[in-house]
Design a protein around this motif. Structure first.
Motif, PDB file in Angstrom:
ATOM      1  N   ASP A 213       5.686  -4.982   0.339  1.00  0.00           N
ATOM      2  CA  ASP A 213       5.368  -3.603   0.693  1.00  0.00           C
ATOM      3  C   ASP A 213       6.290  -2.634  -0.062  1.00  0.00           C
ATOM      4  O   ASP A 213       7.506  -2.788  -0.030  1.00  0.00           O
ATOM      5  CB  ASP A 213       5.555  -3.444   2.211  1.00  0.00           C
ATOM      6  CG  ASP A 213       4.951  -2.155   2.737  1.00  0.00           C
ATOM      7  OD1 ASP A 213       5.070  -1.126   2.061  1.00  0.00           O
ATOM      8  OD2 ASP A 213       4.391  -2.182   3.848  1.00  0.00           O
ATOM      9  N   PRO A 214       5.740  -1.645  -0.770  1.00  0.00           N
ATOM     10  CA  PRO A 214       6.590  -0.708  -1.527  1.00  0.00           C
ATOM     11  C   PRO A 214       7.484   0.146  -0.641  1.00  0.00           C
ATOM     12  O   PRO A 214       8.441   0.747  -1.135  1.00  0.00           O
ATOM     13  CB  PRO A 214       5.574   0.155  -2.283  1.00  0.00           C
ATOM     14  CG  PRO A 214       4.320   0.071  -1.484  1.00  0.00           C
ATOM     15  CD  PRO A 214       4.312  -1.321  -0.911  1.00  0.00           C
ATOM     16  N   THR A 215       7.204   0.207   0.654  1.00  0.00           N
ATOM     17  CA  THR A 215       8.045   0.991   1.563  1.00  0.00           C
ATOM     18  C   THR A 215       9.160   0.160   2.174  1.00  0.00           C
ATOM     19  O   THR A 215       9.930   0.657   2.991  1.00  0.00           O
ATOM     20  CB  THR A 215       7.193   1.609   2.687  1.00  0.00           C
ATOM     21  OG1 THR A 215       6.569   0.559   3.449  1.00  0.00           O
ATOM     22  CG2 THR A 215       6.108   2.501   2.111  1.00  0.00           C
ATOM     23  N   GLY A 216       9.239  -1.148   1.784  1.00  0.00           N
ATOM     24  CA  GLY A 216      10.301  -2.003   2.282  1.00  0.00           C
ATOM     25  C   GLY A 216       9.787  -3.047   3.248  1.00  0.00           C
ATOM     26  O   GLY A 216       8.615  -3.055   3.639  1.00  0.00           O
ATOM     27  N   LYS A 223      -1.145  -5.628  -4.926  1.00  0.00           N
ATOM     28  CA  LYS A 223      -0.755  -4.609  -5.900  1.00  0.00           C
ATOM     29  C   LYS A 223      -1.729  -4.672  -7.071  1.00  0.00           C
ATOM     30  O   LYS A 223      -1.868  -5.710  -7.715  1.00  0.00           O
ATOM     31  CB  LYS A 223       0.670  -4.867  -6.395  1.00  0.00           C
ATOM     32  CG  LYS A 223       1.135  -3.931  -7.501  1.00  0.00           C
ATOM     33  CD  LYS A 223       2.525  -4.335  -7.992  1.00  0.00           C
ATOM     34  CE  LYS A 223       2.995  -3.471  -9.152  1.00  0.00           C
ATOM     35  NZ  LYS A 223       4.340  -3.875  -9.635  1.00  0.00           N
ATOM     36  N   TYR A 261      -2.002   2.673  -0.494  1.00  0.00           N
ATOM     37  CA  TYR A 261      -0.801   3.393  -0.913  1.00  0.00           C
ATOM     38  C   TYR A 261      -1.045   3.857  -2.337  1.00  0.00           C
ATOM     39  O   TYR A 261      -1.101   3.046  -3.267  1.00  0.00           O
ATOM     40  CB  TYR A 261       0.411   2.460  -0.839  1.00  0.00           C
ATOM     41  CG  TYR A 261       1.749   3.088  -1.131  1.00  0.00           C
ATOM     42  CD1 TYR A 261       2.594   3.481  -0.089  1.00  0.00           C
ATOM     43  CD2 TYR A 261       2.188   3.255  -2.436  1.00  0.00           C
ATOM     44  CE1 TYR A 261       3.850   4.025  -0.355  1.00  0.00           C
ATOM     45  CE2 TYR A 261       3.429   3.802  -2.711  1.00  0.00           C
ATOM     46  CZ  TYR A 261       4.259   4.190  -1.674  1.00  0.00           C
ATOM     47  OH  TYR A 261       5.500   4.725  -1.930  1.00  0.00           O
ATOM     48  N   ASN A 293       2.151   8.382  -2.231  1.00  0.00           N
ATOM     49  CA  ASN A 293       3.340   7.560  -1.988  1.00  0.00           C
ATOM     50  C   ASN A 293       3.596   7.347  -0.502  1.00  0.00           C
ATOM     51  O   ASN A 293       4.737   7.388  -0.020  1.00  0.00           O
ATOM     52  CB  ASN A 293       4.565   8.192  -2.655  1.00  0.00           C
ATOM     53  CG  ASN A 293       4.406   8.276  -4.164  1.00  0.00           C
ATOM     54  OD1 ASN A 293       4.012   7.307  -4.812  1.00  0.00           O
ATOM     55  ND2 ASN A 293       4.701   9.452  -4.728  1.00  0.00           N
ATOM     56  N   ALA A 294       2.520   7.094   0.209  1.00  0.00           N
ATOM     57  CA  ALA A 294       2.593   6.793   1.646  1.00  0.00           C
ATOM     58  C   ALA A 294       1.344   6.010   2.033  1.00  0.00           C
ATOM     59  O   ALA A 294       0.285   6.151   1.408  1.00  0.00           O
ATOM     60  CB  ALA A 294       2.697   8.073   2.464  1.00  0.00           C
ATOM     61  N   TRP A 295       1.468   5.176   3.037  1.00  0.00           N
ATOM     62  CA  TRP A 295       0.317   4.396   3.497  1.00  0.00           C
ATOM     63  C   TRP A 295      -0.631   5.267   4.312  1.00  0.00           C
ATOM     64  O   TRP A 295      -0.203   6.092   5.116  1.00  0.00           O
ATOM     65  CB  TRP A 295       0.780   3.220   4.358  1.00  0.00           C
ATOM     66  CG  TRP A 295       1.382   2.084   3.580  1.00  0.00           C
ATOM     67  CD1 TRP A 295       2.701   1.776   3.484  1.00  0.00           C
ATOM     68  CD2 TRP A 295       0.671   1.115   2.804  1.00  0.00           C
ATOM     69  NE1 TRP A 295       2.874   0.660   2.684  1.00  0.00           N
ATOM     70  CE2 TRP A 295       1.636   0.233   2.255  1.00  0.00           C
ATOM     71  CE3 TRP A 295      -0.666   0.899   2.505  1.00  0.00           C
ATOM     72  CZ2 TRP A 295       1.310  -0.840   1.434  1.00  0.00           C
ATOM     73  CZ3 TRP A 295      -1.002  -0.168   1.684  1.00  0.00           C
ATOM     74  CH2 TRP A 295      -0.033  -1.022   1.164  1.00  0.00           C
ATOM     75  N   GLU A 296      -1.904   5.069   4.111  1.00  0.00           N
ATOM     76  CA  GLU A 296      -2.936   5.688   4.944  1.00  0.00           C
ATOM     77  C   GLU A 296      -4.116   4.733   5.058  1.00  0.00           C
ATOM     78  O   GLU A 296      -4.355   3.905   4.172  1.00  0.00           O
ATOM     79  CB  GLU A 296      -3.403   7.017   4.353  1.00  0.00           C
ATOM     80  CG  GLU A 296      -4.121   6.883   3.012  1.00  0.00           C
ATOM     81  CD  GLU A 296      -4.716   8.199   2.522  1.00  0.00           C
ATOM     82  OE1 GLU A 296      -5.277   8.937   3.355  1.00  0.00           O
ATOM     83  OE2 GLU A 296      -4.621   8.470   1.304  1.00  0.00           O
ATOM     84  N   TYR A 341      -1.395   0.084  -4.178  1.00  0.00           N
ATOM     85  CA  TYR A 341      -1.167  -0.983  -3.212  1.00  0.00           C
ATOM     86  C   TYR A 341      -2.227  -0.884  -2.125  1.00  0.00           C
ATOM     87  O   TYR A 341      -2.678   0.220  -1.765  1.00  0.00           O
ATOM     88  CB  TYR A 341       0.222  -0.852  -2.582  1.00  0.00           C
ATOM     89  CG  TYR A 341       1.362  -0.996  -3.564  1.00  0.00           C
ATOM     90  CD1 TYR A 341       1.933  -2.235  -3.809  1.00  0.00           C
ATOM     91  CD2 TYR A 341       1.867   0.119  -4.243  1.00  0.00           C
ATOM     92  CE1 TYR A 341       2.995  -2.369  -4.717  1.00  0.00           C
ATOM     93  CE2 TYR A 341       2.909  -0.004  -5.151  1.00  0.00           C
ATOM     94  CZ  TYR A 341       3.468  -1.248  -5.379  1.00  0.00           C
ATOM     95  OH  TYR A 341       4.504  -1.386  -6.265  1.00  0.00           O
TER      96      TYR A 341
END
Length: 435
Positions: A213-216, A223, A261, A293-296, A341
């Motif tokens: 996950d790109p957010t950690g 990807k 993402y 740059n955030a999940w939705e 992503y």
């Protein structure tokens, strides 16, 4: 009755009693099995004395295939006495003697009466003028189907000329176990189940891999990179290439949702579902990202087809899904904003995502594949279990009273089923292989 007639009937009876239908393994050495080839389109197959008794194959007899002038799919098939059994063993092995490196051997299984029911795969020869054992992975075959024909084709797509350059020897065809076999990808897709094969099939210049996950954190996601040389229609198919069970779209249930993402707001994302056996039977829909740059979680409604594409036909079987990022823009136009992503591909409207939380980490279930009884255990009380077939139809439902439940699978036909297990406010999905 004359003595001759009596002797003839006795001889005929003895011959019939010793003759056997074809079964695996096929080594061309049996005196009771009947090795009958059915040639087609320019292929000629026979059983001959082994002219290359050396290396890994010193057997007496082998099969010989001469691909003559005809169609590029020329070959031959043999009919098995009983349907092939893929319940445990799903890997074919076959020894091949080829005149050249790079020749391809195709092995195909086909339904006895319906040619559209089949599975095939290839392996490539790496040595010339020597015996080599090739491997054919049939773990993705739909084992709920019946396959009685075994088809041999060399260099599919190339027209033969009947010379030594198109003469192949083959032997020792057997079905073996090389597991554990991973399950075919299916909805819902989370990319975190180690028992599932999450191979993604790119086309048009896309490149997709599993990534963190790109957010950690440790969550696994897909990807996708739309490379510099990517076409406007570059996309990624989920699986190789079909899903384990059809997507259960109906006139009242036409939506899917995907967590995305994206590097930018307003990126067009297209989702396409189709019949894996007939690409003309498809439906596509499209929506845009609203966050950068955030999940939705974005929703796709197939009753609202993309401009210029077919209207949904609910009589079709939709067992293949593909996703397209930045549809209608090529890799050059996209430039640096080419990495996307995605995760949690699910059936249903986005608003219902919250109740379908993954429970697999908290469930214990066995055996899988199963023949008779299937056992499920949970950390909490199991409230209900619903069982669905490959068409998405509920075939069984039961309520639980404690943290374990037993499903009696004896009465169900072989195939893939999905058990939805409800524990409190959460639901987990288990793919079950019945043989």
């Amino acid at each position: 009755m004359t003595k001759f007639s009596a002797f003839f009937l006795l001889f005929l009876g003895a011959t019939l009693s010793f003759a056997q239908g074809l079964s695996l393994p096929i080594d061309f050495e049996s005196t009771t099995q009947v090795y009958t080839f059915n040639d087609f389109s320019g292929g000629i197959a026979t059983v001959i004395a082994n002219p290359q008794s050396n290396g890994i194959n010193t057997s007496t007899n082998v099969g010989k295939m001469v691909k003559g002038a005809g169609d590029p799919w020329a070959g031959s098939y043999m009919t098995m006495e009983n349907p092939l059994d893929f319940s445990v063993n799903r890997t074919f092995k076959m020894k091949v003697f080829s005149p050249r490196v790079g020749a391809r051997a195709l092995l195909k299984v086909e339904n006895l009466t319906t040619g559209s029911i089949f599975f095939q795969t290839e392996d490539t020869v790496t040595v010339a003028n020597a015996w080599e054992e090739l491997t054919f992975d049939f773990s993705y075959a739909d084992i709920s189907q019946s396959y009685s024909k075994l088809v041999f084709i060399f260099d599919l797509g190339v027209v033969g000329d009947g010379t030594s350059n198109f003469t192949f020897l083959f032997d020792d065809v057997q079905l073996v176990y090389e597991g554990p076999y991973q399950s075919r990808i299916d909805l819902p897709i989370s990319f975190n189940d180690t028992t599932v094969d999450y191979t993604l099939t790119d086309f048009g210049g896309n490149y997709s891999v599993l990534a963190t996950d790109p957010t950690g954190g440790t969550n696994k996601v897909a990807k996708t990179v739309k490379t510099l040389g990517a076409a406007t229609w570059a996309g990624t198919t989920m699986g190789v290439p079909r899903l384990a069970t059809p997507i259960p779209v109906t006139p009242t249930q036409t939506k899917m949702n995907v967590r995305v993402y994206s590097p930018k707001v307003g990126i067009p994302v297209r989702l396409k579902i189709e019949d894996a056996n007939d690409p003309t039977r498809s439906v596509e829909t499209q929506t845009n990202t609203t966050l950068a740059n955030a999940w939705e979680t974005i929703e796709f409604d197939f009753s609202n087809e993309a401009t210029g594409t077919a209207v949904i036909n609910f009589s079709y079987t939709f067992n293949m899904a593909s996703i397209f990022f930045n549809f209608n823009s090529d890799g050059v136009a996209i430039g640096a904003d080419s990495v996307y992503y995605w995760d949690d591909v699910k059936f249903g409207p986005a608003s219902s995502v919250g109740i379908e939380k993954e429970l697999k980490a908290n469930l214990t279930y066995y055996p899988n594949p199963v023949h008779e009884q299937f056992f499920i255990q949970a950390e909490g009380r199991i409230d209900a279990v619903s069982l669905y077939n490959q068409m998405g139809q509920m075939v069984f439902k039961t309520r639980g009273e404690n943290n374990e439940i037993t499903l009696d699978m004896k009465a169900f036909a072989p195939g893939v089923y999905v058990a939805k297990v409800r524990v409190g406010e959460t639901v987990g999905a288990i793919r079950i292989l019945k043989y």
